[in-house]
Motif scaffolding. Sequence first.
Motif, PDB file in Angstrom:
ATOM      1  N   ILE B  80       0.489  -1.319  -0.239  1.00  0.00           N
ATOM      2  CA  ILE B  80       0.294   0.133  -0.293  1.00  0.00           C
ATOM      3  C   ILE B  80       1.003   1.190  -0.008  1.00  0.00           C
ATOM      4  O   ILE B  80       0.686   2.489  -0.278  1.00  0.00           O
ATOM      5  CB  ILE B  80      -0.678  -0.811   0.885  1.00  0.00           C
ATOM      6  N   ALA B  81       1.616   1.109   0.801  1.00  0.00           N
ATOM      7  CA  ALA B  81       2.576   2.236   0.504  1.00  0.00           C
ATOM      8  C   ALA B  81       3.684   2.390  -0.276  1.00  0.00           C
ATOM      9  O   ALA B  81       3.153   3.670  -1.047  1.00  0.00           O
ATOM     10  CB  ALA B  81       4.129   2.383   2.059  1.00  0.00           C
ATOM     11  N   PHE B  82       3.611   1.569  -1.017  1.00  0.00           N
ATOM     12  CA  PHE B  82       4.430   1.400  -2.297  1.00  0.00           C
ATOM     13  C   PHE B  82       3.756   2.213  -3.135  1.00  0.00           C
ATOM     14  O   PHE B  82       3.925   2.879  -3.898  1.00  0.00           O
ATOM     15  CB  PHE B  82       4.986   0.117  -2.942  1.00  0.00           C
ATOM     16  N   LEU B  83       2.588   1.719  -3.661  1.00  0.00           N
ATOM     17  CA  LEU B  83       1.121   2.285  -4.314  1.00  0.00           C
ATOM     18  C   LEU B  83       1.045   3.608  -4.101  1.00  0.00           C
ATOM     19  O   LEU B  83       1.098   4.638  -5.395  1.00  0.00           O
ATOM     20  CB  LEU B  83       0.230   1.365  -3.983  1.00  0.00           C
ATOM     21  N   THR B  84       0.837   3.895  -2.610  1.00  0.00           N
ATOM     22  CA  THR B  84       0.858   5.117  -2.198  1.00  0.00           C
ATOM     23  C   THR B  84       1.726   6.314  -2.748  1.00  0.00           C
ATOM     24  O   THR B  84       1.274   7.900  -4.017  1.00  0.00           O
ATOM     25  CB  THR B  84      -0.246   6.039  -1.230  1.00  0.00           C
ATOM     26  N   THR B  85       3.063   6.318  -2.704  1.00  0.00           N
ATOM     27  CA  THR B  85       4.052   6.877  -2.848  1.00  0.00           C
ATOM     28  C   THR B  85       4.821   6.625  -5.224  1.00  0.00           C
ATOM     29  O   THR B  85       4.454   8.175  -5.077  1.00  0.00           O
ATOM     30  CB  THR B  85       5.574   6.029  -2.614  1.00  0.00           C
ATOM     31  N   ILE B  86       3.686   5.972  -5.552  1.00  0.00           N
ATOM     32  CA  ILE B  86       3.920   5.733  -7.084  1.00  0.00           C
ATOM     33  C   ILE B  86       3.037   7.097  -7.351  1.00  0.00           C
ATOM     34  O   ILE B  86       3.471   7.875  -8.331  1.00  0.00           O
ATOM     35  CB  ILE B  86       3.818   4.484  -8.360  1.00  0.00           C
ATOM     36  N   LEU B  87       1.600   6.884  -6.768  1.00  0.00           N
ATOM     37  CA  LEU B  87       0.608   7.969  -7.017  1.00  0.00           C
ATOM     38  C   LEU B  87       1.180   9.140  -6.847  1.00  0.00           C
ATOM     39  O   LEU B  87       0.737  10.382  -7.435  1.00  0.00           O
ATOM     40  CB  LEU B  87      -0.599   7.123  -6.454  1.00  0.00           C
ATOM     41  N   ILE B 144      -3.387  10.536   1.683  1.00  0.00           N
ATOM     42  CA  ILE B 144      -1.610  10.873   1.994  1.00  0.00           C
ATOM     43  C   ILE B 144      -1.366  11.175  -0.010  1.00  0.00           C
ATOM     44  O   ILE B 144       0.036  11.546   0.244  1.00  0.00           O
ATOM     45  CB  ILE B 144      -1.354   9.673   2.052  1.00  0.00           C
ATOM     46  N   ALA B 145      -1.426  10.166  -0.816  1.00  0.00           N
ATOM     47  CA  ALA B 145      -1.066  10.366  -2.528  1.00  0.00           C
ATOM     48  C   ALA B 145      -0.879  11.667  -2.562  1.00  0.00           C
ATOM     49  O   ALA B 145       0.009  12.663  -3.103  1.00  0.00           O
ATOM     50  CB  ALA B 145      -2.088  10.006  -3.260  1.00  0.00           C
ATOM     51  N   VAL B 146      -2.147  12.665  -2.132  1.00  0.00           N
ATOM     52  CA  VAL B 146      -2.111  13.767  -2.359  1.00  0.00           C
ATOM     53  C   VAL B 146      -1.333  14.581  -1.795  1.00  0.00           C
ATOM     54  O   VAL B 146      -1.090  15.829  -1.806  1.00  0.00           O
ATOM     55  CB  VAL B 146      -3.780  14.546  -3.044  1.00  0.00           C
ATOM     56  N   LEU B 147      -1.226  14.765  -0.405  1.00  0.00           N
ATOM     57  CA  LEU B 147      -0.585  15.444   0.207  1.00  0.00           C
ATOM     58  C   LEU B 147       0.520  14.968   0.002  1.00  0.00           C
ATOM     59  O   LEU B 147       1.595  16.322   0.417  1.00  0.00           O
ATOM     60  CB  LEU B 147      -0.885  15.275   1.441  1.00  0.00           C
ATOM     61  N   GLU B 148       1.485  14.467  -0.201  1.00  0.00           N
ATOM     62  CA  GLU B 148       2.248  13.850  -0.749  1.00  0.00           C
ATOM     63  C   GLU B 148       3.216  14.885  -1.532  1.00  0.00           C
ATOM     64  O   GLU B 148       4.135  15.061  -1.866  1.00  0.00           O
ATOM     65  CB  GLU B 148       2.976  12.599  -0.553  1.00  0.00           C
ATOM     66  N   ALA B 197      15.864   9.376  -5.661  1.00  0.00           N
ATOM     67  CA  ALA B 197      16.460   9.961  -4.244  1.00  0.00           C
ATOM     68  C   ALA B 197      15.253  10.239  -3.789  1.00  0.00           C
ATOM     69  O   ALA B 197      14.937   9.594  -3.015  1.00  0.00           O
ATOM     70  CB  ALA B 197      17.549  11.184  -4.217  1.00  0.00           C
ATOM     71  N   GLU B 198      15.108  11.454  -3.947  1.00  0.00           N
ATOM     72  CA  GLU B 198      13.308  11.560  -3.041  1.00  0.00           C
ATOM     73  C   GLU B 198      12.216  10.662  -3.291  1.00  0.00           C
ATOM     74  O   GLU B 198      11.330  10.486  -2.267  1.00  0.00           O
ATOM     75  CB  GLU B 198      12.441  13.049  -3.851  1.00  0.00           C
ATOM     76  N   PHE B 199      12.263   9.350  -4.110  1.00  0.00           N
ATOM     77  CA  PHE B 199      11.235   8.856  -4.298  1.00  0.00           C
ATOM     78  C   PHE B 199      11.686   7.799  -3.097  1.00  0.00           C
ATOM     79  O   PHE B 199      10.738   7.161  -2.294  1.00  0.00           O
ATOM     80  CB  PHE B 199      11.211   7.957  -5.208  1.00  0.00           C
ATOM     81  N   GLY B 200      12.639   7.667  -2.973  1.00  0.00           N
ATOM     82  CA  GLY B 200      13.411   6.899  -1.591  1.00  0.00           C
ATOM     83  C   GLY B 200      12.730   7.491  -0.676  1.00  0.00           C
ATOM     84  O   GLY B 200      11.994   6.693   0.678  1.00  0.00           O
ATOM     85  N   LEU B 201      13.260   8.523  -0.266  1.00  0.00           N
ATOM     86  CA  LEU B 201      12.688   9.674   0.902  1.00  0.00           C
ATOM     87  C   LEU B 201      11.180   9.593   0.994  1.00  0.00           C
ATOM     88  O   LEU B 201      10.811   9.300   2.046  1.00  0.00           O
ATOM     89  CB  LEU B 201      13.280  10.667   0.797  1.00  0.00           C
ATOM     90  N   ARG B 202      10.452   9.653  -0.264  1.00  0.00           N
ATOM     91  CA  ARG B 202       9.485  10.257   0.074  1.00  0.00           C
ATOM     92  C   ARG B 202       8.022   8.856   0.730  1.00  0.00           C
ATOM     93  O   ARG B 202       7.639   8.252   1.551  1.00  0.00           O
ATOM     94  CB  ARG B 202       8.159  10.251  -1.225  1.00  0.00           C
ATOM     95  N   PHE B 203       9.226   7.439   0.071  1.00  0.00           N
ATOM     96  CA  PHE B 203       8.341   6.707   0.807  1.00  0.00           C
ATOM     97  C   PHE B 203       8.688   5.710   1.554  1.00  0.00           C
ATOM     98  O   PHE B 203       7.083   5.536   2.346  1.00  0.00           O
ATOM     99  CB  PHE B 203       9.205   5.389  -0.435  1.00  0.00           C
TER     100      PHE B 203
END
Lengths: 554, 275, 318
Positions: B80-87, B144-148, B197-203
């Motif tokens: 779920i976290a991964f999916l949210t980060t991708i969105l 969460i996707a929108v906020l992040e 790098a940001e993807f990692g941090l965001r995740f």
Amino acid sequence: MSEQSDQDILLRIRGLRIEGMSGDSWQEIVHGVDLDLRKGEVLGLIGESGAGKSTIGLAAMGYARDGCRITGGEILFDGMDLAAAKDSEKRHLWGSRISYVAQSAAAAFNPAHRLIDQFTEAPVQHGLSDKATSEAEARELFARLQLPDPDGIGQRYPHQVSGGQLQRAMTAMAMSCKPDLIIFDEPTTALDVTTQIEVLAAIRDAVEAFGTAAIYITHDLAVVAQMADRIMVLRHGNLVEEGETRSMLADPKETYTQNLLAVRSFKSAEMANPVGEEPLLRVDNVTAAYGKIPVLHGVSVDIHKKRTVAVVGESGSGKSTLARVITGLLPAASGAVSYNGEILPPNYRQRSKDQLRRMQMIYQMPDTALNPRQRIRDIIGRPVAFYLGLSGKQLEDRVRELLSLIELEPDDYIDRLSTELSGGQKQRICIARALAAEPQLIICDEVTSALDQLVAEEILKLLQRLQDELDLSYMFITHDLATVRAIADEVVVMLQGEVVEHGSKTEMFKPPHHDYTDLLLSSVPEMDPDWLDDLLAERAELAKQGRVLKAADH
Amino acid sequence: MNATLKLLASAPWSAKFGIFIILGYAFVAIFAPVLTPYGETEIVGAEFELWGDGFILGTDSLGRDMLTRLIYGARNTIGIAFLTTILAFLLGSVTGFLAAAISGWVDQLLSRVVDVLMAIPALIFGLLVLTIVGTSITNMVLVIAVLESTRVFRLARAVAMGIVVMDYVEAARLRGEGLWWIMSREVLPNALPPLVAEFGLRFCFVFLFISALSFLGLGIQPPTADWGSMVRDNATLITFGDITPLMPAAAIALLTVAVNFVVDWFLHKASGLKE
Amino acid sequence: MSQILKMVAQRFALGFLTLFIVSLIIFLGIELLPGDIAEEILGQSATPETVAAFRKELGLDVPAHIRYFDWLWGMLQGDMGRSLANKREISELIGLRFGNTLFLAVTAAAISVPLALTLGVLAALYRHSFYDRAVNVVTLSSISFPEFFVAYILIFLVSVTFPIFPSIANISDATPFWDKVYKVLLPALTLTLVVVAHMMRMTRAAIINLLASPYIEMANLKGLSRARVIVKHALPNALAPIINVVVINLAYLIVGVVVVEVVFVYPGLGQLMVDSVSKRDLPVVQASAMIFAGTYVLLNLLADILSILTNPRLLHPR
């Protein structure tokens, strides 16, 4: 240096080795350099980028920047080895007996303190003087260095003072303790030529007056010729040649030094404008502004076929803005740019593909002009494919042909990334990219100013050859009059968004002219060691007749 | 491939450790049904059984096998976290690039909206929105996707702004290239390293955010196995000196540490290349 | 000087504009919901009459803009309406709890700010040393920990294994001050551990950035003592970045408090908000969100203004 003058020696460096951090490992960047400096002597360190001159200059104080370390040799200052000295011992000498003048005074002054407080800090902290005495000395030195309002300028903060003045204030600060040695690290490189003269004169006068020894670091042989008694030429961290200034200039021993000296001798044959022929590009009475700030006021320039027009001016003169107006990046507020008699739309977005193709541009910084993620094949190939529709084998052949044209071996370069090339090679690729569009006019925006002098000259020769072979026209934007001398047919001088003078190169280099043109032309340092003296004498003479040539440094 | 291996070999121990851990988690998440002794929501014993035969890590407050829930938790929480980060990334980077490339009023509008969204702390905003729309996985993922994505937008815009002013982009514009070419060929390849790098941090942020919401009982809802709610449901055990509830929490911590180590190395590498 | 006043005034105006917009979003967020909030909350089984009554209770029968200004006006006067769950005055519920939350946050800040600044400055001064590298790994790990993980580890260590602190921070109005401090110490320590890592990493980066500036090199080459270089040359310029770091982290602390309060069953605003979210007690959630967001916006505004006031270029214009 002969050994009998040992008594006089202030600084003696033997076998100096310095390493620098590159990537994850240490690499030697200075390979065993010897240096001697007598009391009161001015030594010039000269070399291109990567020669290690600044690193050596700082090492003369026993100091190495972060990412550098002194790994071998002796640095004997007045008998004490700074390479082995403790930090506290060195701090005792720094500021009081050895001081430093940095390249950018604007960055090297602390923004939070007044100039006067930064001046008095070293003498008071070293216990050499009290605050009031030191302040009085500051005012004297400010006056000696010809700063305006010497009594009041100390009360200002660094950002309230202009660059040229700040550089003189920094020289004053370096002299605040009457040191035995001052290291000048490219102190005029960041300044405009007309400002540079006054700073050079002020530095030389002060150094002579106090009998201070100095190490003067620069990449410009003509500047060092005015300042130094003796010159050391450095390259890749090694000493190339050393000698008294006059004898070295008259009779350089090493090929490298000879090349450096000859660097400004390249000169293309001037061609007069054809009579009665329509110019290729006509800029007619153009006015332009950034937002509400006007930058160009009624500028007109003509460029004829197969000719080179140099647009000369200092920072803020509007010369680069002119290029943006011509290319359509900054649409003109009024006036017109026409090409082959046809008026071009002011905005590049409205221009046709063919209009864009015929006019190409080469930039100042080859580093930022090439996409670091693309291979040479794609960088040069894209305009060929885009404008001329070539593909496959034809495209590849054309790219190879272009690489040969700019004197790079196609097999070696076609698949490289631009980041794997040197500055000069990158600039060649930029030229090839421009040529790929098969243009008639190329706008060259300070194309040599980011390059070392020898490389720059090669680029100028290449551009000249291409012009002869391909019948190109150039608009050459530059602040460097040596470049103008080398390549221009016609010269346009700009000041504060206006053209103050224009004419053929021969006319332009023969006085008398508009005050500003004279000031600009005469400010370019020459290799002759007497040039600065002669120039100052000449300007003093002119001033008596009521004609003051002085930079507007406010 | 060879170059990749060489690069990995040169990595510091912390990054190697991080990569190893991430691969381990991925393995567990993918093969969860094979690795687990019981079903995800199956009640197999008494409540709060101790560690021992049959239940390696004991059972939870409803008598479900802890180990099984822990392994399924990897699948659910990370997935779920991964999916949210991708969105969040798709939304943030596309709008960020557009704002930089088009500039003008599009940029102004998007930037002001993001400013306002960022003026409210994400957790508080999340709680507010979940009150209004109700707690469900879909709602949580979207919120969460929108906020992040606002943070991704800021970075993508800043990076793209830095690239758009480069002379090579100007050269492409003057050549007459269209927006699509400039974005895909000139901007994107150069924006990739900081965005990765940001993807990692965001995740990491998203993962912690989801875990926090689940811990508060407002995120992933029962009976789905999830680490945050597992801690919440079994927390009482801690007061009896049982560390079982710490295990899902440690699982969260270990993965975020691993990702952070890898990102730290990556950033170090990327900044080193620039010098 | 007038320029600086103008900038400060601008920031203030911007800050209040932000607050206004934030309040709009918080209050009118429900309007964006497709369908009816009353039906949504009550569920499908509710009769039309209950829905109508509930709509009236929420004030949904009044037009949105009037409802909004009533609410805003009430907020400004401290009247926040009534809770849906227990019909009590929200201001009564919140008043005490917000005080508790502030008490916890201030205690955490009092420990973490000096600690983080000291550790951060030391790491910057002794860069590349073993200490610096160790600190890098430790802080990187600790920012990766969920707050509840840190909290339960602490509980496990110092209230279960070694019973020094209570695992439940149940304070009330009547609790004496020092008793309060004692009970709040464990939650405060949890927050500290989480915030210190962030704050010191940022401090370290800011100081390293500063120490690399040419004027610091120049101060060294003037032969000044290390202490003087730091105090006289680095510090005046470090003020702005450090203030920024501190305030950003205080804002973070205010929010991080939510989870920690739940773990320690601490009677603060965060716990109230979480409870109200699960009960879908909209008026309470709105009021708490407004208070959290308001504190956050005001702290950021403070950081902005302080960094203007410490910038020498703005203090001494040309």
